[in-house]
Write a protein that holds these residues in place. Structure first.
Motif, mmCIF file in Angstrom:
data_model
loop_
_atom_site.group_PDB
_atom_site.id
_atom_site.type_symbol
_atom_site.label_atom_id
_atom_site.label_comp_id
_atom_site.label_asym_id
_atom_site.label_seq_id
_atom_site.Cartn_x
_atom_site.Cartn_y
_atom_site.Cartn_z
ATOM 1 N N UNK A 147 0.824 -1.212 0.000
ATOM 2 C CA UNK A 147 0.000 0.000 0.000
ATOM 3 C C UNK A 147 0.857 1.260 0.000
ATOM 4 N N UNK A 148 1.984 1.204 0.690
ATOM 5 C CA UNK A 148 2.865 2.365 0.747
ATOM 6 C C UNK A 148 3.636 2.551 -0.560
ATOM 7 N N UNK A 149 3.926 1.453 -1.256
ATOM 8 C CA UNK A 149 4.767 1.512 -2.461
ATOM 9 C C UNK A 149 3.949 1.704 -3.734
ATOM 10 N N UNK A 150 2.837 0.980 -3.853
ATOM 11 C CA UNK A 150 2.026 1.035 -5.064
ATOM 12 C C UNK A 150 0.624 1.542 -4.711
ATOM 13 N N UNK A 151 0.279 2.754 -5.156
ATOM 14 C CA UNK A 151 -1.003 3.353 -4.793
ATOM 15 C C UNK A 151 -2.182 2.533 -5.301
ATOM 16 N N UNK A 152 -1.989 1.844 -6.453
ATOM 17 C CA UNK A 152 -3.095 1.088 -7.032
ATOM 18 C C UNK A 152 -3.452 -0.158 -6.217
ATOM 19 N N UNK A 153 -2.594 -0.533 -5.270
ATOM 20 C CA UNK A 153 -2.923 -1.667 -4.399
ATOM 21 C C UNK A 153 -4.192 -1.377 -3.600
ATOM 22 N N UNK A 154 -4.401 -0.096 -3.252
ATOM 23 C CA UNK A 154 -5.601 0.291 -2.499
ATOM 24 C C UNK A 154 -6.862 0.000 -3.301
ATOM 25 N N UNK A 155 -6.819 0.221 -4.613
ATOM 26 C CA UNK A 155 -7.987 -0.046 -5.452
ATOM 27 C C UNK A 155 -8.272 -1.549 -5.535
ATOM 28 N N UNK A 156 -7.209 -2.327 -5.670
ATOM 29 C CA UNK A 156 -7.380 -3.790 -5.767
ATOM 30 C C UNK A 156 -7.957 -4.354 -4.466
ATOM 31 N N UNK A 157 -7.352 -3.975 -3.340
ATOM 32 C CA UNK A 157 -7.855 -4.462 -2.052
ATOM 33 C C UNK A 157 -9.257 -3.927 -1.766
ATOM 34 N N UNK A 158 -9.512 -2.677 -2.174
ATOM 35 C CA UNK A 158 -10.835 -2.093 -1.954
ATOM 36 C C UNK A 158 -11.917 -2.851 -2.695
ATOM 37 N N UNK A 159 -11.674 -3.136 -3.968
ATOM 38 C CA UNK A 159 -12.641 -3.906 -4.769
ATOM 39 C C UNK A 159 -12.808 -5.303 -4.193
ATOM 40 N N UNK A 160 -11.708 -5.908 -3.762
ATOM 41 C CA UNK A 160 -11.768 -7.248 -3.164
ATOM 42 C C UNK A 160 -12.661 -7.255 -1.920
ATOM 43 N N UNK A 161 -12.514 -6.249 -1.056
ATOM 44 C CA UNK A 161 -13.325 -6.182 0.164
ATOM 45 C C UNK A 161 -14.794 -5.943 -0.163
#
Length: 322
Positions: A125-139
């Motif tokens: 999450x700290x390194x790749x901002x798009x990780x937030x979108x992936x985890x968000x959609x997953x949740x």
């Protein structure tokens, strides 16, 4: 929030000490009654709440509020774990005297695996901002699935890891006291108790993905996320023995958990938009309100069923002979 290595060391020693005390007091593998489970639940919950007070004094109200939000979410999600543990114990007919041992080692494994997940997730999450979108959609998808598309439980013995263990390690389909391994005709074999432990561990591993991702939506502080997970999980064993016989009363809790997962998903996505992170008081308020409403709704809707069950267990009134 920057935490020195010695703070981590003190925390790990404290957790290890609490686990050692718990293991020592249950070394005789006795059956855990409701009263004992309730006392231990009170101890673990008090420890979790007290740690929040320590954070409040040490780091301020915002950090403490973040911890409490994560702690409450993990505590609520752990009730869902209890449902699955009850299914596994029932399926494998685990003797009541051995259930605590399985849960103890299961919790120990859960603490280690979640620590790894937390550091990896926070770094992504700290390194790749798009990780937030992936985890968000997953949740969000997980929350939707939990609420509207509940799937049938897969039999525990069809768990791929359980099947792999049975293929790789000679396994005796019986319990041999509290042992995970035994010798049969000179061959070292796993007992059925190890199979149960593997089923519990792999199931919790799946739950850990949801819970860690949910708390990372609140904060990426590895210290806060892990302590919230640790203090909630430490009380999972006693929570199981308190709630195992009352699970039918939590009929609508999964809707509340689904709302929390969806909320965390949107929160994670918004954190990488101009909206930014939602204030901690808002997050804490949503968590408390959702858990309270879902539990109250469950207890109210199952009250009639619970009353009928109590009446059925009561002995018939003596008939007068006069």
């Amino acid at each position: 929030m920057s935490v020195s290595w010695w703070v981590w060391a003190v925390l790990m020693l404290a957790v290890a000490a609490m686990l050692a005390i718990d293991l020592f007091l249950h070394r005789d593998n006795h059956v855990i009654g409701f009263r004992e489970a309730a006392i231990w639940s009170g101890i673990w919950i008090s420890a979790g709440l007290l740690f929040g007070v320590i954070l409040w004094v040490w780091q301020g109200g915002e950090v403490a509020g973040t911890y409490y939000a994560g702690y409450l979410i993990e505590k609520a999600l752990s009730i869902d774990n209890v449902f699955v543990f009850a299914l596994i114990f029932s399926y494998f007919a685990v003797p009541a005297s051995l259930q605590h041992k399985v849960l103890f080692w299961g919790v120990l494994g859960a603490l280690v695996f979640r620590l790894v997940f937390i550091f990896v997730g926070a770094e992504l999450l700290e390194t790749f901002f798009w990780t937030a979108y992936i985890l968000g959609v997953f949740l969000i998808y997980t929350g939707y699935t939990m609420a509207f598309r509940p799937s049938e439980q897969t039999p525990p013995d069809r768990n791929p890891v359980v099947r792999l263990v049975r293929k790789v390690i000679p396994t005796d389909p019986a319990y041999h006291g509290a042992r995970f391994f035994t010798r049969i005709n000179g061959t070292r074999s796993a007992t059925l108790l190890l199979v149960v432990l593997v089923a519990v561990e792999t199931t919790d591993l799946i739950f850990a993905i949801d819970s860690v991702a949910t708390i990372l939506a609140i904060t990426t502080s590895t210290f806060i996320v892990w302590t919230a997970n640790a203090f909630a999980i430490l009380g999972l064993r006693s929570l199981y023995f308190c709630l195992a016989g009352l699970l039918r009363r939590f009929a609508h809790l999964h809707y509340g958990l689904a709302v929390l997962l969806v909320f965390a998903g949107f929160k994670l996505i918004l954190s990488e938009t101009p909206v930014g992170k939602l204030p901690i008081p808002v997050t804490l308020g949503v968590v408390v309100a959702t858990i309270t409403v879902s539990i109250a709704w469950s207890l109210r809707s199952t009250r009639a069923t619970a009353t009928e069950a109590i009446d059925a267990d009561e002995p018939a009134a003596p008939t007068s002979t006069h």
